[in-house]
Design a protein around this motif. Structure first.
Motif, PDB file in Angstrom:
ATOM      1  N   PHE A 172       0.828  -1.207   0.000  1.00  0.00           N
ATOM      2  CA  PHE A 172       0.000   0.000   0.000  1.00  0.00           C
ATOM      3  C   PHE A 172       0.866   1.263   0.000  1.00  0.00           C
ATOM      4  O   PHE A 172       0.571   2.234  -0.678  1.00  0.00           O
ATOM      5  CB  PHE A 172      -0.950   0.011   1.204  1.00  0.00           C
ATOM      6  N   SER A 176       0.354   1.128  -4.012  1.00  0.00           N
ATOM      7  CA  SER A 176      -0.995   1.706  -4.041  1.00  0.00           C
ATOM      8  C   SER A 176      -0.977   3.212  -3.844  1.00  0.00           C
ATOM      9  O   SER A 176      -1.920   3.902  -4.237  1.00  0.00           O
ATOM     10  CB  SER A 176      -1.867   1.074  -2.946  1.00  0.00           C
ATOM     11  N   VAL A 193     -10.978   3.598   5.125  1.00  0.00           N
ATOM     12  CA  VAL A 193     -10.536   2.587   4.164  1.00  0.00           C
ATOM     13  C   VAL A 193     -10.823   1.187   4.703  1.00  0.00           C
ATOM     14  O   VAL A 193     -10.936   0.985   5.915  1.00  0.00           O
ATOM     15  CB  VAL A 193      -9.021   2.694   3.849  1.00  0.00           C
ATOM     16  N   ALA A 195      -9.228  -2.711   3.668  1.00  0.00           N
ATOM     17  CA  ALA A 195      -8.284  -3.365   2.766  1.00  0.00           C
ATOM     18  C   ALA A 195      -8.327  -4.871   2.906  1.00  0.00           C
ATOM     19  O   ALA A 195      -8.503  -5.404   4.006  1.00  0.00           O
ATOM     20  CB  ALA A 195      -6.868  -2.867   3.070  1.00  0.00           C
ATOM     21  N   THR A 214      -4.269  -6.831  -4.097  1.00  0.00           N
ATOM     22  CA  THR A 214      -5.046  -6.084  -3.101  1.00  0.00           C
ATOM     23  C   THR A 214      -6.357  -5.542  -3.638  1.00  0.00           C
ATOM     24  O   THR A 214      -6.525  -5.329  -4.831  1.00  0.00           O
ATOM     25  CB  THR A 214      -4.249  -4.860  -2.588  1.00  0.00           C
ATOM     26  N   LEU A 216      -8.671  -2.384  -2.184  1.00  0.00           N
ATOM     27  CA  LEU A 216      -8.732  -1.333  -1.176  1.00  0.00           C
ATOM     28  C   LEU A 216      -9.986  -0.489  -1.400  1.00  0.00           C
ATOM     29  O   LEU A 216     -10.123   0.153  -2.434  1.00  0.00           O
ATOM     30  CB  LEU A 216      -7.476  -0.452  -1.270  1.00  0.00           C
ATOM     31  N   ALA A 318      -4.566   1.885   5.207  1.00  0.00           N
ATOM     32  CA  ALA A 318      -4.830   0.655   4.462  1.00  0.00           C
ATOM     33  C   ALA A 318      -4.023  -0.504   5.031  1.00  0.00           C
ATOM     34  O   ALA A 318      -4.521  -1.623   5.203  1.00  0.00           O
ATOM     35  CB  ALA A 318      -4.490   0.859   2.977  1.00  0.00           C
TER      36      ALA A 318
END
Lengths: 334, 334, 334, 334
Positions: A172, A176, A193, A195, A214, A216, A318
Motif C-alpha cells: 500500500f 498503491s 478505508v 483493505a 489487493t 482497497l 490501508a
C-alpha cells in the motif's frame, strides 16, 4: 530566454537518467553536479549533462557552488535525509515519492522544509499525465457532476526484487500510494478505508509479511465510494486504468494500446505498455518541467508536502486495515 | 558520452523551434549558430540553445567555425540553395522536404550532395513515427504477406494561406507527397498514377489553379493497388490514417484519440489531434535523433536524396494526371 | 396484432434459411409456400416455417393460393424471371440483388414491376444496418455539412467458387455494387468513374477475365470525390469500413471487433467478423421487417427498382472503365 | 424439424414481450397460453404468438392442456408461487431471477423443483451474452491462468420506481446479484464479502432503508479477490463492464459503443447503450433458445437452482455486511 537554475542531480539510476534527459532539454535547468555512489553511473549522467562535477556522495553535490535546486532520485530510504539536508541548505527540492515510509519521519522532514520555506515537489507524476490532468480539469469544471464512485487499477509487469520489497513498507505504501494520490487528486480526501490482500503472485512475498494482490475500498469525505485494485504482476505489461463516475457522467483514463498500430490477422491486435516509465514518460517530463516553471515564476510547486503526507496517511490506514481485518478511519492515523 | 556535432540551425520559425527543442535534449547536437532573417526569432532560438552566434543570413551560419552539420528549416523555395551551399562546404545536411518543387533543380542539387559525399537526410518524418516504423518492420518480416492494397488518408485542419499555396507547387507536391513517400516506404515503388481533384474547400484555391480535395490512385511496381485521399481542411483537426492490406493480414495506423481520456455523458467521446506537429511530435524528435546517430556511427542517414527524388516524381506524375485527365506512368516523368 | 401477409419463399439455401428464420419471428409474415429444386432444403425450411406446401419449382410457389408476397433468394441468374412472374401475378416482391447482370434485362423486368404497380424491394441490406442508417440520418440532418470525400472498403474472406465468379458479371457488378449502392445512399448520384483492377488473389480469376483487387474512383454529381476498394480475399475475415467526410465533420462506420471481449496477454486482441451474413445479420432482419412493415402501411418499400438500376449502371461504368483504361461518365451507360 | 414444446407464458410486460418475440422465432417453442392480469397486455402477446388461450390468472395458463413448459416473467414476489405450482404440475420451468428474496422460501421452492425433477433454468442472462460466454470458455481453457482479481461495474440508467425498490430486497439482492452470479460464473464460489454503501442518487432511497451506490469486496474460495461496484443511476445509459485478471493475462468485457458509428467533429464520439434490455438483447434470446435446446436434448438447463441459491446467499451476505459494518463469511449465511 528563461531564467535557469543550477541543479544537483542526486541519483543516476534508471529514473535518474530519465530526469537527466529531461533536464538536458529544459532551458530552465543547468545541472552542475551529479552524485551517485555508483561512480560510473554518475559519470555517464554527468557527461551527458556536461555537469561541472560528479560526486559519489550526494551531500557534496548539494553543497556544490551555484546549486539552487536538487532533484532527488536516490534509494527510497535516503530521501528523508537528503530532503532535510537540502532544505537546511535552502535549496528548492524535487523528490521522488515517498518522503519516508513512516509518518513521524515524514512529518519531521516536511517541517524542516516548511521552516526554511524552500519550494518542494513530490514525484506523483500521474498528476501531470495529460489524461489525468484533463480529467481533473473536467471534474473541477463540473463535467461529471458530483463524484459518486472511483475505480483505479494498477498492476506492475513483475514484482520488484524481494530485498526491495522487504524494505518498501508494504504494497500500500510502495505501490498503491500512486492510486491513492490519484484518488485524492481527482476526488478529494479519504475518510475511511477497508483493505484486503492476498498472496497470489509469489509465496515469498507472503513470507516477508506482505501481500501482492489487493482490494482497497475508500470512503471519501465527500461521500463517494472508491476502490483501488493492485497487483505486483501483469504478464501483459504495465496496467493502469482509472474511472471517475458522477451524477453527470463518467471519465475513463486508459491508454491502451501503446502504439496506434492495429494488426488484423486471426482477429485484431495491438501492443501494450510494458513498463510504468514507458507509460508515464510524458508525465515524468512534464512534472519536472512544471517544477522548474514554478521556480521561475516564484510559485509553489505542486504536489507538495501536504500531498506527500496525506497520501501516506491513507496508505498507512490501508496497511492497518489489512493487518487488523477491519475498516480504519483516517482520523485514527496519527 | 556520445560524440557531438557542431550544428547550424537555418530557420527559427515554428518548425525550426521544434527542432531547436529536440536538439537541446540531444547530446549529439551542439547548435553553434542559428540563422533567420527574423532576428528576434533567431535570437530566441539562439538563446534557448546557447548558440555562439545568431545570424540573419543562413550563409553565414553555414560558414560559422566548427559547424559540421546544418539543419535546414527555411522557406521551401530556399531549400535548394542552402543544400547546395552546405554540400559544397562539406557539411552533413538535414533538410525539411522538399529539396525543390521541380525535378531539374532537385536533381541538380542532389548531384552536388552526391559529389561531395555529404550525409543527407530529407524530413519525411512519418518514417520515424512509431506505428509507421513498426508497420514497415512487420511488412518486411512478412506479417502481412504480399501487399495487395494500400490506403492513405490525410487531411489538414485548414488550408495554409493562399500566398503559400500559390507557391507550393500544388497539392500533390506540397501535401500528398507525405502519403506518397509513406506508400513507397511501406509498399515500394509506384509505376502508374491516376489523379482526380476538386475544389470543395475554398474557391480561391481553384482560382490559383490548384485543387483542395483529391483522389490519387497508385499502381505499384509490385502489382498492388493503392489510393491516397487528401483534403486541405478537416474541421475536427489533423486527420491521418494509413492501411496496408496483404495476403496474410492488414495493418492500420490510426492514432485516434489524441488523449486516452474517454468522457461518457450523452454517448462516449474523446479528443482528436489538431495539428500535424502535434500528431507527429515524437516522429520529429526521432528523425533528428536518427540523423545525429547516423553521423555518430558514420552511417548513411535515411530517407535520403533518392527518396526525396522518387517521391517527388510520383507527385509530379499525379499533377500531370490531374491536368491531362489520364493515367500517367512514372516512366513518363523525366 | 399486425396484419399478416401470405408469403412464398423462393430459395432455401443459406440466405433463404436466414430469411426464413427472420420471417418465423415476424408476425407480419406467414410463409405459406417454400420452393427449392433441392427438395431437402425446401422441406427443412418448410418444416421450420410450418408452410402449407413445399415445391421444387418456384413458379408453383408463386401460384400457391393466398400468397401475396414473394421473397426471392434463388440463384442470381433466375432473379429476373421470378420477379417478372411474380409481378405479372400481382405479388409484392422482395428480391436479393441483383435484378439481372445486364442493363437491358434489368430495365425490362423493372418495367413489368412498374406496370403492375406491385411493391418491390431490392436486397441492399446495408441500408438497414444501424450504423449506416444512422449515418444517413446524420448526413441528411447536415451534421457533416457538404460531403467532400467518401471511402468504402469491402473485402470478402475468400473468393466464391470459380464457376460462380465466371457467371457473376465481374467483381464490380457482383461485389462492388454493395459499396456503390452505399455511396449513392450516403452521398448521392455518381457522375463519373475510373477503375483499376489487378489479379492478386488467384490467377484463375484472371483467366476467366475478371480481377480480384480493385480501386474504383467516383466523382459524384454533387462534386464530392470517392473511392471504393475491394478484394475477393481477406484472411482475417469479412472487412467492411465506410467513411463520409464533409465540411463539418466525418462519419466512420466500422464494426471492429465482432465480440466486445478484449484479451490482454502479449498485447491486446479481439476477434473479427468472419462472414458478411454474420456482420450484417441484424441488417438482413431489419430489411425484411421493413419490407413487411411497408406492405402493412401501404407504403412503397425502399430501396426499390430505381436503386437497383442506378447502382447497376455505376457498376457497368466501372467495368467499362477497367476494360477501356479510361474514366467513364455515367451518361455513357445506356 | 426440431421437436417443439407447448409453452405457457406467464407475464406479458416489457420483458414478457421480449421473450414472446424470441419464442415467436423459435421453432422449439409453441406458446399455447399467455397469462397476465393486465388482459390487454395478455391479449397483445397472445395475438402475436397466436396462442390458443389468454388468461388473467397464471395458474390457469399452467393448467392449459398441452403445456409442457412455463416461462415465468411475472412480478418478482410471485415467482416462488408459480415455480412451485409449475413444478408440482410437472412442467419444465424458465424463470426470471430471483426465485425469491429470502433464503428460506428459495430453498423450499427449489426443493419442490428437485423432488419433481423438472428442468429449471433461472434467468441470469449474462451467462449467455457472447463476450461473457467466450470469456468463460477462455478461462476454462486456461488462457488467463490462475484467476487473481475480478472487477465488475454495473450501473442502471435510472433508479426503478420507489415502490419497486421498497420491495426489492435491497440493491445487493435486486441489482448486484447479476454481477455476483457473473463472478461465480467466471471465477467460482465466494467465501467472504465486505460491503459498503452510500446514498448518492436519491435521498428517498435512503429513507426506505436502502443504498444506491455500492462497493462490494469479494474473497473467492480459490483465493482471488474481487470487487463489484454498482449504482442505481448513470446519466449516459446502462453501464456494464467486467474484468477477469489472472496469472497469464486479462479479459475485459465492455461493449462500448452501442453502434459502430464514429462521428468526428470537435473530437470523436459514439453512442452508448441506454438500457439493459438493449445491451443484453442477444443474451435474452440466447438464454431462452438454450432452455428449449436443453429440453429437446433432455439435458439439464443451466444456470439452475443451485446458481439461483448460491448467488442469493452472496447477496444476502453482502446485505448483512453493509448493515453490520463488518466482513461476512458465506458460511454464516444459512
Amino acid at each position: 530566454m528563461p531564467e535557469s537554475f543550477g541543479v544537483a542531480l542526486l541519483g543516476a539510476g534508471r529514473m535518474g537518467m530519465e530526469h537527466a534527459r529531461t533536464m538536458l532539454g529544459l532551458a530552465e535547468a543547468r545541472v552542475l553536479a551529479v552524485a551517485d555512489p555508483n561512480t560510473r553511473a554518475a559519470e555517464a549522467a554527468g557527461g551527458l549533462l556536461q555537469a561541472e562535477a560528479v560526486y559519489a556522495d550526494p551531500e557534496e553535490a548539494i553543497a556544490h557552488p551555484g546549486v539552487e535546486a536538487v532533484v532527488i532520485v536516490t534509494p527510497t530510504d535516503t530521501h528523508a535525509r537528503y530532503i532535510e539536508l537540502a532544505a537546511r541548505a535552502g535549496k528548492a527540492i524535487f523528490c521522488e515519492k515517498p518522503v519516508a515510509k513512516d509518518l513521524g519521519e515524514t512529518r519531521r522532514v516536511l517541517e524542516a522544509v516548511e521552516q526554511r520555506g524552500v519550494p518542494f515537489q513530490i514525484g506523483f507524476q500521474r498528476r501531470y499525465d495529460p489524461p489525468y490532468r484533463q480529467a481533473r480539469d473536467k471534474i473541477e469544471a463540473g463535467e461529471v457532476g458530483e463524484v459518486e464512485q472511483f475505480i483505479a487499477v494498477m498492476r506492475d509487469p513483475a514484482p520488484a526484487p524481494l530485498e526491495y520489497l522487504a524494505g518498501s513498507g508494504g504494497i500500500f505504501i510502495d505501490q498503491s500510494i500512486h492510486d491513492i494520490d490519484c484518488a485524492r487528486f481527482l476526488v478529494g480526501e479519504v475518510e475511511e478505508v477497508h483493505a484486503w490482500g492476498a498472496v497470489r503472485v509469489d509465496p515469498r512475498i507472503g513470507e516477508i509479511g506482505d501481500v501482492d494482490t489487493t482490494n482497497l475500498s475508500l470512503r471519501f469525505a465527500g461521500g463517494a465510494l472508491g476502490v483501488i485494485q493492485n497487483s505486483r504482476r501483469a504478464v501483459y505489461g504495465y496496467d493502469v486504468r482509472t474511472e471517475v463516475f458522477g451524477s453527470r457522467g463518467k471519465l475513463v483514463m486508459d491508454a491502451t494500446p501503446k502504439t496506434p498500430l492495429w494488426q488484423y490477422g486471426g482477429g485484431v491486435s495491438a501492443d501494450h505498455y510494458h513498463f510504468f516509465m514507458d507509460r508515464f514518460k510524458e508525465a515524468y517530463r512534464l512534472e519536472l518541467e512544471a517544477f522548474f516553471r514554478s521556480l521561475s515564476k516564484g510559485e509553489r510547486p505542486t504536489p507538495g508536502g501536504r500531498d506527500a503526507l496525506e497520501s501516506l496517511r491513507v496508505a498507512i490506514a490501508a496497511t492497518r486495515s489489512l493487518k487488523e481485518g477491519r475498516a480504519v478511519r483516517l482520523e485514527e492515523v496519527g
